[in-house]
Design a protein around this motif. Structure first.
Motif, PDB file in Angstrom:
ATOM      1  N   LYS A 163       0.831  -1.217   0.000  1.00 23.12           N
ATOM      2  CA  LYS A 163       0.000   0.000   0.000  1.00 23.12           C
ATOM      3  C   LYS A 163       0.861   1.261   0.000  1.00 23.12           C
ATOM      4  CE  LYS A 163      -4.472   0.216   2.402  1.00 23.12           C
ATOM      5  NZ  LYS A 163      -5.307   0.167   1.303  1.00 23.12           N
ATOM      6  N   ALA A 164       1.974   1.201   0.724  1.00 22.56           N
ATOM      7  CA  ALA A 164       2.832   2.390   0.858  1.00 22.56           C
ATOM      8  C   ALA A 164       3.839   2.486  -0.277  1.00 22.56           C
ATOM      9  CB  ALA A 164       3.560   2.333   2.200  1.00 22.56           C
ATOM     10  N   ASP A 165       3.862   1.513  -1.163  1.00 22.03           N
ATOM     11  CA  ASP A 165       4.872   1.436  -2.224  1.00 22.03           C
ATOM     12  C   ASP A 165       6.275   1.618  -1.637  1.00 22.03           C
ATOM     13  OD1 ASP A 165       6.111   1.188  -4.683  1.00 22.03           O
ATOM     14  OD2 ASP A 165       5.827   3.304  -5.215  1.00 22.03           O
ATOM     15  N   TRP A 166       6.562   0.791  -0.659  1.00 19.04           N
ATOM     16  CA  TRP A 166       7.875   0.820   0.004  1.00 19.04           C
ATOM     17  C   TRP A 166       8.979   0.641  -1.042  1.00 19.04           C
ATOM     18  CZ3 TRP A 166       9.462   1.359   5.175  1.00 19.04           C
ATOM     19  CH2 TRP A 166      10.774   0.979   5.453  1.00 19.04           C
ATOM     20  N   ALA A 167       8.731  -0.275  -1.986  1.00 15.64           N
ATOM     21  CA  ALA A 167       9.756  -0.612  -2.978  1.00 15.64           C
ATOM     22  C   ALA A 167      10.109   0.589  -3.850  1.00 15.64           C
ATOM     23  CB  ALA A 167       9.277  -1.781  -3.843  1.00 15.64           C
ATOM     24  N   GLY A 168       9.144   1.474  -4.064  1.00 16.96           N
ATOM     25  CA  GLY A 168       9.402   2.616  -4.953  1.00 16.96           C
ATOM     26  C   GLY A 168       9.933   3.845  -4.234  1.00 16.96           C
ATOM     27  N   PHE A 169      10.270   3.690  -2.954  1.00 20.71           N
ATOM     28  CA  PHE A 169      10.604   4.876  -2.155  1.00 20.71           C
ATOM     29  C   PHE A 169      11.827   5.639  -2.658  1.00 20.71           C
ATOM     30  CE2 PHE A 169      13.090   6.888   1.214  1.00 20.71           C
ATOM     31  CZ  PHE A 169      12.225   7.927   1.489  1.00 20.71           C
ATOM     32  N   GLU A 170      12.886   4.917  -3.043  1.00 22.64           N
ATOM     33  CA  GLU A 170      14.140   5.612  -3.372  1.00 22.64           C
ATOM     34  C   GLU A 170      13.954   6.608  -4.507  1.00 22.64           C
ATOM     35  OE1 GLU A 170      16.721   5.936  -1.551  1.00 22.64           O
ATOM     36  OE2 GLU A 170      16.102   4.405  -0.101  1.00 22.64           O
ATOM     37  N   LYS A 171      13.021   6.290  -5.411  1.00 28.11           N
ATOM     38  CA  LYS A 171      12.721   7.230  -6.484  1.00 28.11           C
ATOM     39  C   LYS A 171      12.122   8.519  -5.923  1.00 28.11           C
ATOM     40  CE  LYS A 171      10.275   6.765 -10.490  1.00 28.11           C
ATOM     41  NZ  LYS A 171       9.266   6.035 -11.257  1.00 28.11           N
ATOM     42  N   ARG A 172      11.239   8.329  -4.952  1.00 30.69           N
ATOM     43  CA  ARG A 172      10.610   9.508  -4.352  1.00 30.69           C
ATOM     44  C   ARG A 172      11.638  10.323  -3.554  1.00 30.69           C
ATOM     45  NH1 ARG A 172       6.894   5.403  -3.520  1.00 30.69           N
ATOM     46  NH2 ARG A 172       7.083   5.261  -1.265  1.00 30.69           N
ATOM     47  N   ARG A 173      12.562   9.611  -2.942  1.00 33.69           N
ATOM     48  CA  ARG A 173      13.617  10.304  -2.190  1.00 33.69           C
ATOM     49  C   ARG A 173      14.460  11.170  -3.149  1.00 33.69           C
ATOM     50  NH1 ARG A 173      16.387   8.647   2.821  1.00 33.69           N
ATOM     51  NH2 ARG A 173      16.326   6.426   2.372  1.00 33.69           N
ATOM     52  N   ALA A 174      14.797  10.581  -4.283  1.00 38.28           N
ATOM     53  CA  ALA A 174      15.639  11.293  -5.253  1.00 38.28           C
ATOM     54  C   ALA A 174      14.901  12.512  -5.803  1.00 38.28           C
ATOM     55  CB  ALA A 174      16.031  10.344  -6.381  1.00 38.28           C
ATOM     56  N   GLU A 175      13.611  12.327  -6.048  1.00 39.67           N
ATOM     57  CA  GLU A 175      12.801  13.430  -6.588  1.00 39.67           C
ATOM     58  C   GLU A 175      12.720  14.567  -5.562  1.00 39.67           C
ATOM     59  OE1 GLU A 175       9.380  15.817  -6.806  1.00 39.67           O
ATOM     60  OE2 GLU A 175       9.413  14.106  -5.417  1.00 39.67           O
ATOM     61  N   ALA A 176      12.588  14.209  -4.283  1.00 43.78           N
ATOM     62  CA  ALA A 176      12.524  15.222  -3.226  1.00 43.78           C
ATOM     63  C   ALA A 176      13.857  15.950  -3.121  1.00 43.78           C
ATOM     64  CB  ALA A 176      12.162  14.571  -1.901  1.00 43.78           C
ATOM     65  N   LYS A 177      14.928  15.192  -3.243  1.00 44.84           N
ATOM     66  CA  LYS A 177      16.272  15.778  -3.135  1.00 44.84           C
ATOM     67  C   LYS A 177      16.468  16.852  -4.201  1.00 44.84           C
ATOM     68  CE  LYS A 177      21.015  14.559  -2.324  1.00 44.84           C
ATOM     69  NZ  LYS A 177      22.089  13.673  -2.728  1.00 44.84           N
ATOM     70  N   ALA A 178      15.933  16.573  -5.379  1.00 44.70           N
ATOM     71  CA  ALA A 178      16.043  17.546  -6.467  1.00 44.70           C
ATOM     72  C   ALA A 178      15.324  18.844  -6.105  1.00 44.70           C
ATOM     73  CB  ALA A 178      15.469  16.946  -7.756  1.00 44.70           C
ATOM     74  N   ARG A 179      14.323  18.731  -5.236  1.00 48.97           N
ATOM     75  CA  ARG A 179      13.612  19.934  -4.767  1.00 48.97           C
ATOM     76  C   ARG A 179      14.231  20.501  -3.492  1.00 48.97           C
ATOM     77  NH1 ARG A 179       9.166  18.356  -2.623  1.00 48.97           N
ATOM     78  NH2 ARG A 179       9.054  16.182  -3.271  1.00 48.97           N
ATOM     79  N   GLY A 180      15.345  19.929  -3.068  1.00 50.63           N
ATOM     80  CA  GLY A 180      16.004  20.440  -1.859  1.00 50.63           C
ATOM     81  C   GLY A 180      15.433  19.903  -0.567  1.00 50.63           C
ATOM     82  N   LYS A 181      14.621  18.856  -0.641  1.00 50.95           N
ATOM     83  CA  LYS A 181      13.998  18.297   0.566  1.00 50.95           C
ATOM     84  C   LYS A 181      14.610  16.933   0.907  1.00 50.95           C
ATOM     85  CE  LYS A 181      11.093  21.512   1.571  1.00 50.95           C
ATOM     86  NZ  LYS A 181       9.728  21.642   1.102  1.00 50.95           N
ATOM     87  N   LEU A 182      14.689  16.659   2.202  1.00 47.99           N
ATOM     88  CA  LEU A 182      15.174  15.365   2.663  1.00 47.99           C
ATOM     89  C   LEU A 182      13.955  14.490   2.930  1.00 47.99           C
ATOM     90  CD1 LEU A 182      17.750  16.740   5.248  1.00 47.99           C
ATOM     91  CD2 LEU A 182      18.213  15.941   2.918  1.00 47.99           C
ATOM     92  N   ARG A 183      13.833  13.421   2.163  1.00 55.02           N
ATOM     93  CA  ARG A 183      12.675  12.551   2.329  1.00 55.02           C
ATOM     94  C   ARG A 183      13.095  11.285   3.055  1.00 55.02           C
ATOM     95  NH1 ARG A 183       7.497  12.745  -1.180  1.00 55.02           N
ATOM     96  NH2 ARG A 183       6.473  10.756  -0.774  1.00 55.02           N
TER      97      ARG A 183
END
Ligand SMILES: Cc1cc2nc3c(=O)[nH]c(=O)nc-3n(C[C@H](O)[C@H](O)[C@H](O)COP(=O)(O)OP(=O)(O)OC[C@H]3O[C@@H](n4cnc5c(N)ncnc54)[C@H](O)[C@@H]3O)c2cc1C
Lengths: 264, 785
Positions: free
Chosen positions: B436-456
């Motif tokens: 449900k949380a798409d745990w497996a896809g998290f690193e992509k979301r982390r990278a996308e946040a990093k590009a916005r200057g956010k630590l996910r």
């Protein structure tokens, strides 16, 4: 809360008259600061004189190079005003983030300035824009108006009628809201305009103040990174469980950079 | 499925009155001749009372009475009892200092009640209260736990040496030490479970009333358990027999545990009413609520986890200092012991566990059960240790959990800390949550946040809790001074509508709807035909009330058992009407049928026959109403997996919760919408604890967070849109298969949030609440290191 008499005068002169005759009387704007203070027993005025609805305190208009906002205008009215949005969008945005919808629908510009809460938002705008506070009897420059921690230049029976904001070339306000109260833990207003480059800080200290070294840096070059070398001192700043003086000093830098970037 | 029966999201019957402002709360009740009480409270955390001068207050307009601790002593009433006796390691009983409803000797926290002023109006009472003059001799305030147990510390109660209430332990120390001795790796952690202030939206209130003619006493009060309050009034504080005492808890606006306890103020209104012969009303201000409602949590813990090479847990040990505050509130002694240490296995196979808990008196508001009570503290401790273990073993946080979860074929599972879990499938809730949380896809979301200057960051917690409290024999063996069974009475009216009388109390739990659904399911009637009555000792039979997620598992079972008796009697009547033998009669979908025939009688026809018994079995009583009492056979064990995703602004340290997934196994779900709502509320409080809330005292014992200006309750803007799901393994020891959902949200969520923060900024641990400044400092310190 102690009992009090309530007055709803017809005009400004009558309001001033009542305040003069009753030394324990207080002007009432939207009641968003005064009523809580009375409920806590920290103020017990004998009379409340309602001023927010007086015709002399109403209205928003551009007068030459100044935006004039009536002291009885609510935060919501200022936030939604087309004139304000056009002349000084930063001021409309600031007003739109004061408290919550209920507070914005009742609280007024004049009340906020007269109360001078050290964490209030409007004082930062008035000081940074170099505005003039107009009362029933005189005009007071922003630099002379605020006297620190709930202190202003106003006399006990003096009523703020309007505020004249010189329209700036650029201005923006960045607010870091206190997690609990949502007042400004640190709020920084930056402006470049007729009054020069000015940076005003609220929330961080015992009252609103100007950050002279930042003004110098931005006067040299108007860009967020021009502030990189300016170290803000923690000395004399407020501290509470949500923000030490050191953290507030840090936030002044962050909010100032963000405000400059937002002002463009 | 019956219409509106088990499993349907029936809209809440109670909402019509709540949403239109027509609820009846204690403060809405006005009694003839009513007076108003205002309490004089201590401004000091710790001070001797040298004199209480009431003369000026007595002269003030409208004042009816001014009562003090001396008046209580003269009447020999008002000592509030503790409900649980804990024994220390050495076998000695805990120190039980007693708690007078109005203190006469010394005040022990800011807000302690010294006197009460009763006047014609609330304003008059308030003004007169300001005229009561108390001479205090201030004493050193013991605020923090470390300070309170330090050598030479001032004593909150003279009889509690080193301010210690008890020093207790649980588990096999030798076996645990042996497990640590052979460990490949030992992980240690010091942590604080922050003190919370419950803040139910409705402040506490009470009206005491005395009938001079009959001698009857009535108390209207904001309680989760009116019968328990009556019992305590009768047996301890008032000392009047129960048949002369009625306690009414009408609509109550939230409790979260804080309205379980018998408080000084409610007793005082009743006692004062008897003294003056008029009703006495008191409603707390919000400021009073902050300084007089029992607070929650407040543990300081050192804990350790032993692991083998593969990351299997070998042993866990912990030492906790638990803050009791200034007095023992009713459940307080049980919270850090039997509701905490017994949960330290969590959902893992850890074979050896040892827990030491020292309860400490301080000059702060008493601490007691608050949503989760002990289990959030246990869960936080375990899950933080597991995360740190994963980090230090170089293992994945999911893998290390998976490796240690109790396998689903190992139930019933006996833990080394007394509890036996009856059912569960921890892999199932884990798998469902990860998906449900798409745990497996998290690193992509982390990278996308990093590009916005956010630590996910992402965090996970797998938890189990024990609720549905509790088998009375077990409670008794553990020092509880009550039984924890529940009662129900089901009355079928002549024309077929139904009233259910329950001892459980609804103050946000939706019992009026879900309990009606039980009758709908079992009897085939519509929920509109069912009324649930609760909250009045004059109406329902004695019972224990609502807390510990027990209302459905214990109270609901009593209801179902009473309904089964109705059905059994109905079969006798139907058999007679249908001229069949009782054994051949079935009841289904609201109809009694004779097996193998088309002969049938509707439920309504049988009910009518019971009340108009013209054609009726000779040896059967007319009428159709039945009672049942249910004492549970075990605790119930909801479990699940919570996953939190946050984004942090590195410049300011502000944490935003971006996503929150909760997959819980609460057993059979009666009303999915209500279950979802309970999880939402619990998670909001869990996020509140993790990021926002925390009571703050200064060195003098003044409550800095004494209002909403300084205490951060979670607001809508602080919370994400939740993703909530359930997986069901039925409870094996109650007929509905239900476990309980009231507290899971608050129990499972804090470690998931803190895990996400730690993951985002790459640190081992951060204390709750992870305020922006704390997070900013952690980022800065991590950079320096
Ligand atoms: C929940 C809540 C949240 C809030 N959050 C914020 C926030 O985020 N930021 C922020 O800046 N403020 C905040 N406020 C304060 C709010 O902005 C108040 O409206 C404002 O400070 C006072 O304005 P008022 O018109 O309500 O004045 P009142 O409360 O009526 O009066 C305040 C004082 O001003 C005097 N006064 C009023 N009008 C005049 C006048 N025309 N001339 C002279 N004296 C006058 C009164 O005598 C009194 O001393 C919040 C308030 C609340 C209750």
């Amino acid at each position: 809360m102690q009992d009090f008499s309530f007055h709803k005068p017809q005009n400004l002169a009558a309001a001033v008259d009542t305040l003069k005759k009753r030394p324990e009387a207080k002007a009432l704007g939207g009641g968003q600061s005064l009523i809580p203070v009375m409920k806590l027993g920290l103020a017990a005025p004998s009379d409340l004189v309602s001023v927010a609805g007086l015709a002399e305190l109403r209205g928003i208009k551009v007068d030459g190079k100044e935006l004039v906002v009536g002291a009885g205008m609510t935060h919501a009215e200022v936030a939604d005003s087309a004139e304000v949005k056009k002349a000084i969008p930063a001021l409309a945005a600031l007003a739109g983030h004061i408290g919550d919808a209920q507070v914005r629908n009742r609280g007024t510009l004049g009340g906020s300035l007269a109360h001078d809460d050290p964490a209030a938002d409007y004082p930062a705008a008035v000081l940074a824009l170099g505005a003039t506070v107009v009362t029933d009897r005189r005009k007071i420059a922003a630099d002379d108006f605020f006297r620190g921690l709930y202190q202003t230049a106003l006399g006990a029976d003096e009523i703020v009628t309007s505020v004249r904001f010189p329209i700036p070339e650029k201005a923006a306000y960045a607010k870091f809201a206190h997690p609990a109260s949502k007042f400004a833990l640190v709020g920084v207003m930056v402006a470049k305009g007729p009054a020069g480059v000015r940076v005003a800080v609220t929330g961080a200290g015992p009252g609103v103040f100007r950050q002279a070294d930042m003004e110098r840096a931005l006067g040299g070059r108007w860009a967020a990174d021009a502030l990189a070398g300016v170290a803000v001192k923690a000395e004399g700043l407020n501290a509470d469980p949500y923000g030490s003086a050191e953290y507030r000093a840090h936030l002044i830098g962050v909010m100032a950079r963000r405000a400059v970037a937002a002002a463009g | 499925m019956a219409q509106g029966g088990i499993g349907s999201s029936v809209k809440r019957k109670e909402d019509a009155r709540f949403l239109t402002g027509r609820g009846t709360y204690v403060d809405d009740i006005v009694r003839p001749g009513q007076t108003h009480a205002v309490f004089v409270r201590s401004p000091h955390a710790h001070a001797k009372i040298k004199a209480v001068k009431t003369a000026e207050a007595l002269k003030a307009p409208g004042v009816v009475a001014v009562l003090t601790g001396a008046d209580l002593a003269a009447d020999k009433v008002g000592n509030l009892p503790a409900g649980w006796l804990i024994h220390s390691k050495d076998g000695t009983p805990m120190v039980e200092p007693g708690h007078m409803a109005l203190v006469a000797d010394k005040v022990r926290h800011v807000g302690d009640q010294v006197a009460v002023v009763v006047a014609e109006t609330k304003d008059q009472a308030r003004e007169a209260a300001a005229l009561v003059e108390v001479d205090y001799e201030p004493l050193p305030a013991m605020v923090g736990l470390a300070q309170a147990i330090a050598p030479g510390a001032a004593l909150v109660h003279d009889q509690a040496k080193a301010n210690t209430c008890y020093d207790w332990h649980l588990g096999d120390k030798a076996a645990t030490d042996a497990a640590f001795a052979k460990a490949h790796k030992v992980v240690t952690l010091d942590l604080v479970n922050n003190r919370l202030i419950p803040n139910a939206i409705e402040p506490r209130a009470a009206i005491g009333e005395f009938d001079r003619v009959t001698g009857d006493l009535t108390l209207y009060t904001t309680s989760q358990n009116p019968h328990l309050i009556r019992l305590l009034l009768s047996a301890f504080t008032m000392g009047v027999p129960e048949h002369k005492l009625r306690v009414v808890a009408p609509d109550v606006g939230g409790g979260f545990g804080s309205k379980i306890f018998h408080y000084a103020e409610e007793f005082v209104t009743l006692w004062a009413a008897r003294r003056i012969g008029r009703p006495v009303k008191w409603t707390a201000t919000r400021s009073e609520a902050f300084m007089s409602d029992a607070h929650g949590r407040d543990h300081v813990t050192h804990c350790e986890l032993a692991l083998d090479k593969e990351g299997r847990f070998l042993g866990l040990r912990e030492r906790t200092l638990a803050n009791m505050g200034a007095y023992l509130s009713q459940f307080a002694p049980s919270v850090p012991t039997y509701l905490h240490a017994t949960l330290l296995a969590g959902c893992y196979t850890t074979p050896a566990i040892y827990s030491e808990v020292r309860a400490v008196f301080t000059n702060t508001v008493p601490v007691d059960a608050y949503r989760g009570a002990g289990r959030p503290e246990a869960t936080y401790l375990i899950e933080r240790l597991v995360d740190v273990a994963a980090r230090e073993m170089g293992m994945d946080r999911v893998d290390i959990r998976r490796k240690n979860l109790i396998p689903k074929d190992k139930f019933p599972y006996q833990t080394p800390v007394a509890l036996q879990y009856d059912s569960g499938d921890y892999q199932a809730t884990l798998d469902a949550a990860l998906k449900k949380a798409d745990w497996a896809g998290f690193e992509k979301r982390r990278a996308e946040a990093k590009a916005r200057g956010k630590l996910r960051g992402i965090g996970i917690s797998t938890y189990v809790e024990a609720c549905g409290i509790a088998p009375s024999a077990v409670v008794g063996a553990l020092g509880g001074r009550v039984g924890l069974w529940e009662s129900a009475h089901v009355r079928v009216h002549p024309t077929g509508s139904i009233t259910i009388f329950t001892g459980a109390h609804s103050h946000g739990q939706s019992h009026e709807t879900t309990f009606a659904q039980l009758a709908a399911e079992k009897l085939g009637v519509s929920t509109d035909q069912v009324e649930v009555v609760h909250g009045d000792t004059a109406k329902s039979a004695f019972a224990m009330g609502t807390y510990g997620s027990r209302s459905l598992a214990v109270g609901g079972t009593a209801i179902v058992n009473a309904i089964d008796k109705i059905i059994a009697k109905g079969k006798k009547i139907a058999a007679h009407l249908l001229e069949a033998s009782e054994g051949d009669v079935d009841f289904k979908d609201g109809k009694f049928t004779v097996r193998g025939t088309d002969r049938a009688k509707a439920f309504g026809e049988v009910v009518l026959a019971a009340y108009i018994p013209h054609k009726y079995p000779a040896n059967l009583e007319p009428g159709l109403e039945e009672s049942a009492v249910y004492d549970p056979k075990n605790f119930t064990f909801p479990a699940g997996c919570h996953i939190c995703e946050v984004e942090i602004d590195p410049d300011t340290g502000v944490t935003q919760v971006i996503a929150f997934t909760a997959v819980d196994d609460v057993g059979t779900v009666i009303n999915p919408m209500v279950v979802e709502g309970q999880v939402h509320g619990g998670v909001a409080q869990g996020i509140g604890q993790a990021l926002l809330e925390g009571a703050q005292y200064d060195d003098q014992g003044q409550l800095l967070s004494g209002s909403f200006l300084g205490y951060t309750m979670p607001r809508a803007g602080d919370l994400p849109s939740y993703q909530v799901g359930t997986e069901v393994t039925a409870c094996t020891h109650n007929p509905l298969g239900v476990k309980g959902v009231g507290e899971v949200g608050a129990i499972g969520s804090p470690p998931a949030v803190i895990g996400a923060v730690c993951d985002a900024i790459g640190v081992r641990h951060i204390e709750m609440p992870a305020t922006p400044e704390r997070v900013w400092r952690a980022i800065r310190d991590a950079k320096k290191a």
